[in-house]
Scaffold this motif. Structure first.
Motif, mmCIF file in Angstrom:
data_model
loop_
_atom_site.group_PDB
_atom_site.id
_atom_site.type_symbol
_atom_site.label_atom_id
_atom_site.label_comp_id
_atom_site.label_asym_id
_atom_site.label_seq_id
_atom_site.Cartn_x
_atom_site.Cartn_y
_atom_site.Cartn_z
ATOM 1 N N TYR A 269 0.841 -1.204 0.000
ATOM 2 C CA TYR A 269 0.000 0.000 0.000
ATOM 3 C C TYR A 269 0.877 1.256 0.000
ATOM 4 O O TYR A 269 1.969 1.271 0.572
ATOM 5 C CB TYR A 269 -0.914 0.026 1.226
ATOM 6 N N TYR A 270 0.347 2.295 -0.632
ATOM 7 C CA TYR A 270 1.040 3.586 -0.697
ATOM 8 C C TYR A 270 0.368 4.575 0.240
ATOM 9 O O TYR A 270 -0.856 4.722 0.241
ATOM 10 C CB TYR A 270 1.035 4.122 -2.134
ATOM 11 N N TRP A 271 1.190 5.255 1.014
ATOM 12 C CA TRP A 271 0.737 6.307 1.919
ATOM 13 C C TRP A 271 1.138 7.634 1.283
ATOM 14 O O TRP A 271 2.332 7.900 1.110
ATOM 15 C CB TRP A 271 1.371 6.129 3.294
ATOM 16 N N TYR A 276 -4.902 9.178 6.800
ATOM 17 C CA TYR A 276 -6.332 8.903 6.698
ATOM 18 C C TYR A 276 -6.573 7.696 5.788
ATOM 19 O O TYR A 276 -7.346 6.802 6.118
ATOM 20 C CB TYR A 276 -7.081 10.112 6.123
ATOM 21 N N SER A 277 -5.886 7.701 4.624
ATOM 22 C CA SER A 277 -6.132 6.670 3.618
ATOM 23 C C SER A 277 -4.807 6.125 3.087
ATOM 24 O O SER A 277 -3.771 6.795 3.137
ATOM 25 C CB SER A 277 -6.925 7.241 2.436
ATOM 26 N N LYS A 278 -4.871 4.874 2.574
ATOM 27 C CA LYS A 278 -3.735 4.321 1.847
ATOM 28 C C LYS A 278 -4.280 3.666 0.585
ATOM 29 O O LYS A 278 -5.469 3.328 0.497
ATOM 30 C CB LYS A 278 -2.952 3.327 2.704
ATOM 31 N N LYS A 291 -8.709 2.177 -2.502
ATOM 32 C CA LYS A 291 -8.438 3.081 -1.391
ATOM 33 C C LYS A 291 -9.104 2.538 -0.138
ATOM 34 O O LYS A 291 -10.288 2.182 -0.161
ATOM 35 C CB LYS A 291 -8.979 4.472 -1.718
ATOM 36 N N ILE A 292 -8.339 2.425 0.944
ATOM 37 C CA ILE A 292 -8.901 1.954 2.205
ATOM 38 C C ILE A 292 -8.400 2.858 3.336
ATOM 39 O O ILE A 292 -7.466 3.659 3.149
ATOM 40 C CB ILE A 292 -8.527 0.488 2.503
ATOM 41 N N GLU A 293 -9.007 2.688 4.504
ATOM 42 C CA GLU A 293 -8.560 3.440 5.677
ATOM 43 C C GLU A 293 -7.134 3.012 6.030
ATOM 44 O O GLU A 293 -6.814 1.819 6.069
ATOM 45 C CB GLU A 293 -9.499 3.166 6.851
#
Length: 384
Positions: A269-271, A276-278, A291-293
């Protein structure tokens, strides 16, 4: 019968010859002595000239040896020789070789004294990104690169390319020979975000939504660009993937955090500069990503902390470290978030950047207290 007069004459003649020979010998010795002294003087003089020239060469080496670093250190970099470089917010750049600190400024040929980035090419040349251009340092001198504004928009992605965001309309790409000024693809920002987006008039950046605030490469070699208010872009060498999410632009309360840092966690996953989201690349989805929390956040943290980070890294164990300006560091171990505040006495240390060196050491650049380094589970002020 002996002729005394004749013998005396011969004796006198011999005596005269000896005297003359002695005088000639003395003159020869005197001449040799004079020549020896003269030659010695010339040799000493030449040696003196060589020494003076050597001293002169030493005096023409650029930079000034100083006793410490500036309080405002925004950039930290370790070169291929193991030297550390610290870019300040107004007093140039510092080189630390483990023994001494050398400061370089505009007096030494640097384009500007406010440093925004440091990179190295495969030949060992350093590139100092400033608010007034990019300076190349070959170990002896600084030269300022001149960008090419190409109508062809020379987009390529080669392993040895270097990318820069400051002082460009959008960004620069250096292919080793030429510095190309490039333009990101334009999007319908109003449709995506519901408002008219504007840029941020920071010194060294244009007032455009597409002004690049951050550049990072992922594990697969793709290049990521974070912008002021136009979201984020991923370029794979052939095409762009755009992340046009509202939290990556102007916020409802009017704040413009900008996408300054993009890091990839161990799950892929990319931050994108916030917690808030990745995001994860998924070509089967309409947007090309899911997109997820990012992580479960306690209500108190949401209310009390700003959840956007200035700079981030993934350490050698895959743990994420993300710096905020005055709310310390966020750490994510793959399951939960924790917060570390950095203090100098009663004063909060204002964090600008975080850097991982080739030994796994973690460094912090600050806006008010120099440099910090992670030692034995905590961050301590670095005193060279």
């Amino acid at each position: 019968m002996v002729n005394l007069e004749s013998g005396t004459a011969r004796s006198l003649a011999v005596s005269g010859n000896l005297k003359q020979n002695l005088e000639i010998e003395m003159i020869k010795n005197l001449i040799n002595l004079i020549l020896t002294v003269f030659i010695s003087i010339i040799v000493i003089s030449c040696n003196g000239q060589v020494k003076s020239k050597s001293e002169q060469n030493q005096n023409t080496e650029i930079g000034t040896i100083v006793s410490g670093l500036d309080n405002q250190i925004w950039v930290i970099f370790q070169d291929s020789k193991g030297n550390y470089w610290f870019g300040s917010n107004g007093n140039g750049v510092y080189k630390y070789d483990g023994t001494k600190i050398i400061q370089f400024t505009t007096k030494d040929g640097l384009a500007y004294d406010q440093i925004r980035g440091i990179q190295e090419d495969k030949e060992g040349n350093l590139y100092i990104e400033t608010q007034n251009g990019i300076s190349k340092y070959n170990g002896t001198e600084f030269t300022t690169l001149q960008p090419i504004k190409s109508s062809k928009n020379e987009w390529k992605l080669e392993p040895n390319d270097l990318w820069f965001g400051y002082n460009a309309n959008d960004l620069y790409r250096l292919d080793g020979d030429s510095l190309y000024e490039l333009e990101l693809p334009r999007k319908d920002l109003k449709k995506a975000f519901g408002i008219e987006t504007e840029g941020v008039p920071f010194e060294g950046n244009n007032n455009s939504p597409y002004a690049v605030f951050g550049v990072n490469k992922d594990k697969n070699g793709n290049i990521w660009f974070g912008t002021a208010t136009a979201g984020a872009f991923r370029y794979d060498g052939d095409s762009f993937l755009w992340f046009g999410e509202k939290e990556l632009s102007t916020l409802p309360d009017g704040r413009v955090p900008g996408v300054r840092s993009m890091i990839q966690d161990k799950n892929g996953y990319y931050w994108l500069s916030n917690i808030y989201s990745k995001y994860k690349i998924n070509s089967d989805l309409p947007k090309g990503y899911e997109k997820i929390e990012a992580a479960e956040l306690p209500e108190k943290i949401i209310n009390d902390k700003i959840l956007y980070f200035m700079s981030g890294i993934a350490d050698t164990q895959g743990k994420l470290w993300m710096t905020t300006y005055d709310d310390g560091i966020w750490c994510y171990n793959g399951e939960s978030l924790s917060n570390i505040e950095i203090h100098n006495g009663t004063e909060n240390v204002l964090l600008i950047s975080i850097y991982l060196d080739d030994r796994g050491g973690i460094w912090l650049g600050t806006n008010n207290d120099g440099v910090y380094k992670h030692n034995s589970g905590k961050f301590e002020k670095f005193e060279p």
